[in-house]
Design a protein around this motif. Structure first.
Motif, PDB file in Angstrom:
ATOM      1  N   ASP A  97     -47.734 -35.725  87.998  1.00 33.31           N
ATOM      2  CA  ASP A  97     -46.679 -34.780  87.647  1.00 33.31           C
ATOM      3  C   ASP A  97     -47.281 -33.502  87.067  1.00 33.31           C
ATOM      4  O   ASP A  97     -48.457 -33.455  86.698  1.00 33.31           O
ATOM      5  CB  ASP A  97     -45.711 -35.410  86.635  1.00 33.31           C
ATOM      6  N   VAL A  98     -46.452 -32.482  86.959  1.00 34.04           N
ATOM      7  CA  VAL A  98     -46.903 -31.206  86.418  1.00 34.04           C
ATOM      8  C   VAL A  98     -47.323 -31.376  84.959  1.00 34.04           C
ATOM      9  O   VAL A  98     -46.681 -32.085  84.179  1.00 34.04           O
ATOM     10  CB  VAL A  98     -45.787 -30.145  86.554  1.00 34.04           C
ATOM     11  N   ASN A  99     -48.452 -30.768  84.601  1.00 34.55           N
ATOM     12  CA  ASN A  99     -49.017 -30.799  83.250  1.00 34.55           C
ATOM     13  C   ASN A  99     -49.360 -32.212  82.771  1.00 34.55           C
ATOM     14  O   ASN A  99     -49.391 -32.475  81.570  1.00 34.55           O
ATOM     15  CB  ASN A  99     -48.071 -30.143  82.242  1.00 34.55           C
ATOM     16  N   ALA A 100     -49.612 -33.123  83.708  1.00 37.82           N
ATOM     17  CA  ALA A 100     -49.920 -34.506  83.343  1.00 37.82           C
ATOM     18  C   ALA A 100     -51.428 -34.720  83.259  1.00 37.82           C
ATOM     19  O   ALA A 100     -52.187 -34.204  84.084  1.00 37.82           O
ATOM     20  CB  ALA A 100     -49.314 -35.471  84.353  1.00 37.82           C
ATOM     21  N   LYS A 101     -51.836 -35.467  82.245  1.00 34.10           N
ATOM     22  CA  LYS A 101     -53.229 -35.905  82.114  1.00 34.10           C
ATOM     23  C   LYS A 101     -53.230 -37.392  82.447  1.00 34.10           C
ATOM     24  O   LYS A 101     -53.056 -38.243  81.576  1.00 34.10           O
ATOM     25  CB  LYS A 101     -53.761 -35.671  80.708  1.00 34.10           C
ATOM     26  N   LEU A 102     -53.395 -37.706  83.719  1.00 31.65           N
ATOM     27  CA  LEU A 102     -53.156 -39.058  84.213  1.00 31.65           C
ATOM     28  C   LEU A 102     -54.422 -39.904  84.168  1.00 31.65           C
ATOM     29  O   LEU A 102     -55.421 -39.584  84.821  1.00 31.65           O
ATOM     30  CB  LEU A 102     -52.622 -38.989  85.647  1.00 31.65           C
ATOM     31  N   ASP A 103     -54.366 -40.981  83.400  1.00 36.45           N
ATOM     32  CA  ASP A 103     -55.452 -41.961  83.349  1.00 36.45           C
ATOM     33  C   ASP A 103     -54.984 -43.199  84.103  1.00 36.45           C
ATOM     34  O   ASP A 103     -54.076 -43.901  83.655  1.00 36.45           O
ATOM     35  CB  ASP A 103     -55.786 -42.304  81.898  1.00 36.45           C
ATOM     36  N   ASP A 196     -46.793 -22.586  87.798  1.00 40.33           N
ATOM     37  CA  ASP A 196     -47.973 -23.031  88.556  1.00 40.33           C
ATOM     38  C   ASP A 196     -49.251 -22.900  87.742  1.00 40.33           C
ATOM     39  O   ASP A 196     -50.310 -22.510  88.249  1.00 40.33           O
ATOM     40  CB  ASP A 196     -48.105 -22.245  89.863  1.00 40.33           C
ATOM     41  N   GLY A 197     -49.152 -23.199  86.448  1.00 37.94           N
ATOM     42  CA  GLY A 197     -50.329 -23.217  85.591  1.00 37.94           C
ATOM     43  C   GLY A 197     -50.690 -21.898  84.951  1.00 37.94           C
ATOM     44  O   GLY A 197     -51.606 -21.845  84.133  1.00 37.94           O
ATOM     45  N   THR A 198     -49.987 -20.804  85.289  1.00 39.82           N
ATOM     46  CA  THR A 198     -50.303 -19.498  84.718  1.00 39.82           C
ATOM     47  C   THR A 198     -49.183 -19.052  83.784  1.00 39.82           C
ATOM     48  O   THR A 198     -48.013 -19.380  84.011  1.00 39.82           O
ATOM     49  CB  THR A 198     -50.497 -18.447  85.823  1.00 39.82           C
ATOM     50  N   PRO A 199     -49.483 -18.297  82.714  1.00 38.39           N
ATOM     51  CA  PRO A 199     -48.441 -17.831  81.783  1.00 38.39           C
ATOM     52  C   PRO A 199     -47.373 -17.016  82.510  1.00 38.39           C
ATOM     53  O   PRO A 199     -47.686 -16.162  83.339  1.00 38.39           O
ATOM     54  CB  PRO A 199     -49.221 -16.972  80.781  1.00 38.39           C
ATOM     55  N   PHE A 221     -40.476 -29.679  86.789  1.00 40.40           N
ATOM     56  CA  PHE A 221     -40.978 -29.015  85.586  1.00 40.40           C
ATOM     57  C   PHE A 221     -41.014 -29.998  84.428  1.00 40.40           C
ATOM     58  O   PHE A 221     -40.308 -31.004  84.410  1.00 40.40           O
ATOM     59  CB  PHE A 221     -40.165 -27.764  85.233  1.00 40.40           C
ATOM     60  N   ARG A 222     -41.876 -29.688  83.462  1.00 42.82           N
ATOM     61  CA  ARG A 222     -42.065 -30.525  82.284  1.00 42.82           C
ATOM     62  C   ARG A 222     -41.850 -29.682  81.034  1.00 42.82           C
ATOM     63  O   ARG A 222     -42.289 -28.527  80.962  1.00 42.82           O
ATOM     64  CB  ARG A 222     -43.466 -31.136  82.265  1.00 42.82           C
ATOM     65  N   ALA A 241     -43.442 -25.974  81.676  1.00 38.14           N
ATOM     66  CA  ALA A 241     -44.359 -25.791  82.803  1.00 38.14           C
ATOM     67  C   ALA A 241     -43.612 -26.081  84.098  1.00 38.14           C
ATOM     68  O   ALA A 241     -43.161 -27.209  84.323  1.00 38.14           O
ATOM     69  CB  ALA A 241     -45.567 -26.708  82.671  1.00 38.14           C
ATOM     70  N   VAL A 242     -43.487 -25.065  84.949  1.00 36.60           N
ATOM     71  CA  VAL A 242     -42.763 -25.179  86.215  1.00 36.60           C
ATOM     72  C   VAL A 242     -43.765 -25.236  87.367  1.00 36.60           C
ATOM     73  O   VAL A 242     -44.719 -24.454  87.401  1.00 36.60           O
ATOM     74  CB  VAL A 242     -41.804 -23.987  86.420  1.00 36.60           C
ATOM     75  N   GLN A 243     -43.541 -26.159  88.282  1.00 33.15           N
ATOM     76  CA  GLN A 243     -44.379 -26.266  89.475  1.00 33.15           C
ATOM     77  C   GLN A 243     -43.535 -25.955  90.704  1.00 33.15           C
ATOM     78  O   GLN A 243     -42.472 -26.551  90.905  1.00 33.15           O
ATOM     79  CB  GLN A 243     -44.970 -27.674  89.601  1.00 33.15           C
ATOM     80  N   THR A 244     -43.988 -25.014  91.527  1.00 29.50           N
ATOM     81  CA  THR A 244     -43.264 -24.680  92.745  1.00 29.50           C
ATOM     82  C   THR A 244     -43.689 -25.600  93.889  1.00 29.50           C
ATOM     83  O   THR A 244     -44.697 -26.302  93.807  1.00 29.50           O
ATOM     84  CB  THR A 244     -43.509 -23.215  93.145  1.00 29.50           C
TER      85      THR A 244
END
Length: 326
Positions: A97-103, A196-199, A221-222, A241-244
């Motif tokens: 997912d967006v902004n996820a730190k997946l372990d 998309d990761g940018t301000p 988005f998260r 945080a929005v992901q297109t």
């Protein structure tokens, strides 16, 4: 001369990809081990995008058997692990997912021939222990199916606990304003927005976005509420945080028109009770939102072909026309 033109075209095609490549905050990590629990250094790990059928990252596990794929876009992936003397392991349907730190935890390999493939479906733990953040995730199904007055994706913020909006309606022509969003009683100017990761927040007033994507261009988005990671700062409110959307290995397109007209509207029930008949007229409204989108892959000699697709695109255009009188 032809080579110069090809190089210039390649640079122009790569420019739109730069923010999404270097601005992504997501990553996938894990540990490779054998059946006895011993870690396996030197194993080759590949991250493959299932929708695009493309190799995204390739790395080798360190001395502790660990690996980490940085700057990976949100999506569904297959993790492929190979090591001499062990069967190849394929872990599919790993959703990032967006902004996820997946372990994804420990990947166990079995002794055998490399040609033998063991396929496993990804089962990601509900609680991620590698981060302390408190966040809420709005997925693709919610974005595409929940009703929104005015087709403004920020209206979905009302579904998140702790977030309030001091506006009664999202029906308007000012789409990029976010000053009405409050979390935990904070001010609307204390929030951070990323696209998309940018301000994506105007640092001059802290109350509007540089770019407001159409709801048809938003994938997910998260909203992070507290205990942010060290990468975030500046404002003390929430981080949105929005992901297109992105293109895939096949071509898709859509056209749409959303119309609202006072012919189909009822008279305001409060106005019905006014003694003056002239005050009982309906408010004039004529609003149209129309546009379309197209996505797919880009053929390019020696770089992206039907057998090895590596360039993808997504384009969306939306316009709003409104005539409204008091």
């Amino acid at each position: 001369m032809k080579r110069s033109y090809v190089l210039i075209l390649a640079v122009l095609l790569a420019l739109p990809l730069m923010p999404s490549v270097f601005g992504q905050a997501q990553f996938i990590s894990g540990t490779v081990a054998d059946q006895s629990g011993g870690v396996l250094p030197g194993a080759t790990v590949q991250v493959i995008d299932q929708m695009k059928s493309a190799l995204v990252r390739e790395m080798v596990t360190d001395d502790g058997g660990r690996f980490q794929a940085l700057n990976v876009q949100p999506g569904v992936y297959t993790i492929k692990v190979e090591l001499t003397g062990f069967q190849t392991l394929n872990l599919s349907d790993v959703k990032l997912d967006v902004n996820a730190k997946l372990d994804i935890g420990k990947l166990t390999m079995k002794v055998g021939e490399v040609a033998t493939v063991v396929s496993v479906t990804g089962e990601i733990p509900m609680v991620q222990t590698n981060t302390m953040e408190k966040s809420f995730f709005v997925e693709q199904k919610q974005v595409s199916e929940l009703p929104m007055n005015g087709r403004n994706w920020t209206a979905l913020m009302r579904t998140i606990p702790g977030v309030t909006m001091n506006s009664q309606s999202n029906l308007g022509l000012t789409f990029n304003g976010v000053e009405t969003l409050h979390v935990g009683g904070g001010r609307g100017s204390q929030n951070n927005f990323y696209l998309d990761g940018t301000p994506n927040l105007d640092v001059g007033d802290n109350q509007s976005q540089y770019t407001q994507p159409s709801i048809d261009a938003v994938a997910e988005f998260r909203v992070q509420m507290s205990t942010f990671n060290a990468e975030y700062g500046r404002n003390s409110g929430m981080v949105v945080a929005v992901q297109t959307k992105s293109g895939g290995s096949s071509f898709h397109g859509s056209l749409y028109e959303y119309g609202r007209n006072d012919w189909l509207d009822a008279v305001n029930p409060i106005q019905k009770r006014t003694p003056d008949p002239n005050d009982r007229e309906k408010q004039s409204l004529n609003r149209h939102q129309f546009g379309g989108s197209v996505s797919g892959w880009i053929p390019f000699p020696k770089l992206s072909s039907s057998d090895n697709k590596r360039l993808f695109f997504f384009y969306n255009r939306e316009m709003t026309r409104q005539l409204m009188t008091p």
